[in-house]
Enzyme design. Sequence first.
Site, mmCIF file in Angstrom:
data_model
loop_
_atom_site.group_PDB
_atom_site.id
_atom_site.type_symbol
_atom_site.label_atom_id
_atom_site.label_comp_id
_atom_site.label_asym_id
_atom_site.label_seq_id
_atom_site.Cartn_x
_atom_site.Cartn_y
_atom_site.Cartn_z
ATOM 1 N N LEU A 68 -13.249 2.569 -3.397
ATOM 2 C CA LEU A 68 -12.506 1.597 -2.597
ATOM 3 C C LEU A 68 -12.704 0.120 -2.973
ATOM 4 O O LEU A 68 -12.347 -0.756 -2.181
ATOM 5 C CB LEU A 68 -12.846 1.792 -1.122
ATOM 6 C CG LEU A 68 -12.378 3.136 -0.537
ATOM 7 C CD1 LEU A 68 -12.842 3.280 0.903
ATOM 8 C CD2 LEU A 68 -10.869 3.281 -0.624
ATOM 9 N N PRO A 69 -13.249 -0.214 -4.136
ATOM 10 C CA PRO A 69 -13.273 -1.641 -4.494
ATOM 11 C C PRO A 69 -11.894 -2.277 -4.614
ATOM 12 O O PRO A 69 -11.743 -3.474 -4.371
ATOM 13 C CB PRO A 69 -14.012 -1.650 -5.836
ATOM 14 C CG PRO A 69 -14.932 -0.479 -5.748
ATOM 15 C CD PRO A 69 -14.111 0.575 -5.044
ATOM 16 N N ASP A 70 -10.876 -1.505 -5.011
ATOM 17 C CA ASP A 70 -9.539 -2.095 -5.176
ATOM 18 C C ASP A 70 -9.017 -2.748 -3.904
ATOM 19 O O ASP A 70 -8.632 -3.933 -3.925
ATOM 20 C CB ASP A 70 -8.560 -1.040 -5.672
ATOM 21 C CG ASP A 70 -8.714 -0.761 -7.152
ATOM 22 O OD1 ASP A 70 -7.990 -1.381 -7.939
ATOM 23 O OD2 ASP A 70 -9.559 0.074 -7.511
ATOM 24 N N PRO A 71 -8.934 -2.033 -2.790
ATOM 25 C CA PRO A 71 -8.405 -2.705 -1.599
ATOM 26 C C PRO A 71 -9.308 -3.815 -1.096
ATOM 27 O O PRO A 71 -8.819 -4.790 -0.516
ATOM 28 C CB PRO A 71 -8.260 -1.578 -0.579
ATOM 29 C CG PRO A 71 -9.184 -0.503 -1.046
ATOM 30 C CD PRO A 71 -9.170 -0.595 -2.542
ATOM 31 N N GLY A 124 -8.416 -6.633 -3.147
ATOM 32 C CA GLY A 124 -7.080 -7.068 -2.790
ATOM 33 C C GLY A 124 -7.053 -7.916 -1.540
ATOM 34 O O GLY A 124 -6.443 -8.995 -1.516
#
Length: 795
Positions: free
Chosen positions: A563-566, A569
């Site tokens: 979950l680093p992407d969200p 973001g």
Amino acid sequence: MESPLAGVRVLEAGDTIALAYAGRLLADLGADVVLVESGPGSPLRALGPFAGGVPDAERSAAFAYFHAGKSSVSRSADLGALAARSDVVLRGSRDGDPFLTDAEVERLVADDPGLVVVDVSALGRIGTGAGPHGSDDLLALAASGLLRVNSTSLTDDDPQPLRYRGELSSVHAACGAVVAVLGALFERRRSGRGQRVDVSQQAAVASVLATAVSRWAYTGTAPVWQGNRSVGPWGFYELVDGRVLMQITRDEEFRRLVHLLGDPDWGAIELFDTSAGRDENHDVLDVFVREALAPYTMREFLDLAYEHRIAACPIHGARDILEWDHLAARSSLPTARFATGDGVPVPVRPRRFDGAVPPERGPVPRLGSGDAEALWTTPAERPSPAAGAGAPVPGPLAGIRVVDLTVVWAGPFSAMQLAHLGADVLKIESSTRLETTRGLGPYADEIVGVNRSGYFNQNNQGKRSVALDLKTERGRELLRDLIATADVVIDNMSAGALGRMGFPFERLTEINPRIVAVSMTGFGESGPYSGHTAYGSLIDALCGIATSNGRVRGGPTDLVMSLPDPMAGITTAVATLGALYRARTTGEPVRVETAMFESCLAAFPWPVLFAGATGGEVPVIHNRDEARSPHGTFRCRGGADWVAVSVADDAAFAALADVMGDPGLADDPRFRTLGSRRLHEDELEAPVSAWTAERSPAEVVETLQAKGIGAEIVATIGEVHRHPVLAARGFFPELTHSEIGPHRLPSVPWVASRSPMSPRAAAPALGEHTREVLTEVLGLTAAQLDELERHGVTV
């Protein structure tokens, strides 16, 4: 431009991680944040880790990180008067006992219509009755669906639900709260009106579960703990002298990996030519890859991986992070200083404005050291209320245009937050280089198509798609012309890539002297690691998340849900909104830089805090908790379903023992206090497991909640989609896509009382708005548009 929220007053009236991190982000943007502490102070003072390893409420590294630069006042002060002089009030508490009562807030809002009040709790205040509305990370994760997706292992015979150590729901809710606060501040600047905002930790996590929820919405199937990852090879791989994490996403990356490994015969097997084929045959492929990698040393393979542009990295422990030369080169670990002058390293503010390294934060406040009567002695400034009461309220960013050059997950998710707030977000893409997620499932009705991907459609709601081939000179000219009309341009290309396309920041400001130019990269635009490929799984490995999570005393864990992407973001959305808030006043351009690694280090600081304060690693405690016990997930009757149980204190444990029919447990010396229960958790969890194993999840939860004990069903994705609280929040709006029709995808974690700040439309089909935008924005004629299509510019 270091402090775009200078002059904004924020009262942080609560004791949760969610409020602490929301206050942290607002303070890092320049707001004046006052923390309210009750009794012995913030729970973070007692949590540690402690500088030097010796418990001391004034030397907690956790408190230092979350609260450096804020003021501290006692809960016994006149909080109503202080709140009346503030711009924003943040409310939330662990046990649901509000520091400011509902009646006090009603009076404050009635007296000051410009006040912004934000509540943050586990499930939110909408659809949950009269309360109490407490904050419990494990229970929010259970209700969000994450615990039915994320597990202790991809391969074990007995996978178990796994929370993220670091209060995942709290920090995501905090980021959502700050996005909503900034939206509310934009609206107040327009109309002079404040508003109430309610934020749900459950909804914050349900909105970021990769493709889990869209899979259910599009195909009626739910992901399973040990299902395929849809792309690969991907996972931990053993080398001669250590272990690496590698992720192959695109077909061309797989071909480069095969070449790196000496072009073995298996690399030419037709089954492995495509992502779909590799996914279907991942078990066979994985054997080949593991055998091929085994003879390499870490240095040999990682050097070759960088040379061949393969996403691979070492798996960092906490001490590795502190010693990493990349962070030293970027000054990413400044010191949070105690009142004594010494301090501990903490994560840097997760954004850079105009290329400047963010300064150290202010000192760590002593407990109750602020004088509430001496703070904010003048009334808060308020814009005059605008005329036109009763007219429809536009989105806070109505009239703002965003040129979106982002791809995959982190970037599109960030730009989508601006669309939710009313901005006109122009998604620039092309069929000649298809946006990666358009080619990844799940697909609506399981029919493959570029407009049918749930992955793409979930993260691009409310945008307009403009098809431009940027490899052509005319395509770049049209991009230039769109940027000239925009307020924001955002990209998540590799470091410096936009400049190499002919659009460095200096050129952008020539094209548009008021532009806010946002660049998202994996590791920043400077430092020895800046050129490396970044996927969320690699960030998990590098920032200590993988080594901090797993079974008790286990780890590192190859996390199923990365979950680093969200997080990157929404952190970038916060930075962008802050920069835009200031730029709309000054009219000056701003360059915003964010790095996925630094965003995650800021949100999940525990490896840095433990290594910096004690020199040690983060204890791996599975679903247990330092402040509550028992605290975990327990199987129910039949073995397939689970419940989450969170016992807040000794009284709650006595109630649990009574419910289980063994009241003597509460008097057992092993379990009498929190400290003793934590020392004997293996023994403690056994009777709880035996009790839940004889009951259904609903029976367990109803019984425990009736006694005031924290409990939630570990919800399946289907149950999340039908959850009555999320339904009451309007979390799954039905939006109609131009090709696949109406579907329900996740919305936003906040509900606002005044401004529309949620999805307005489904994601666009590829190039759906090309002619519309080029006509409306650039004034092109139908003949000119036809000519562009004939030459392949708008495809």
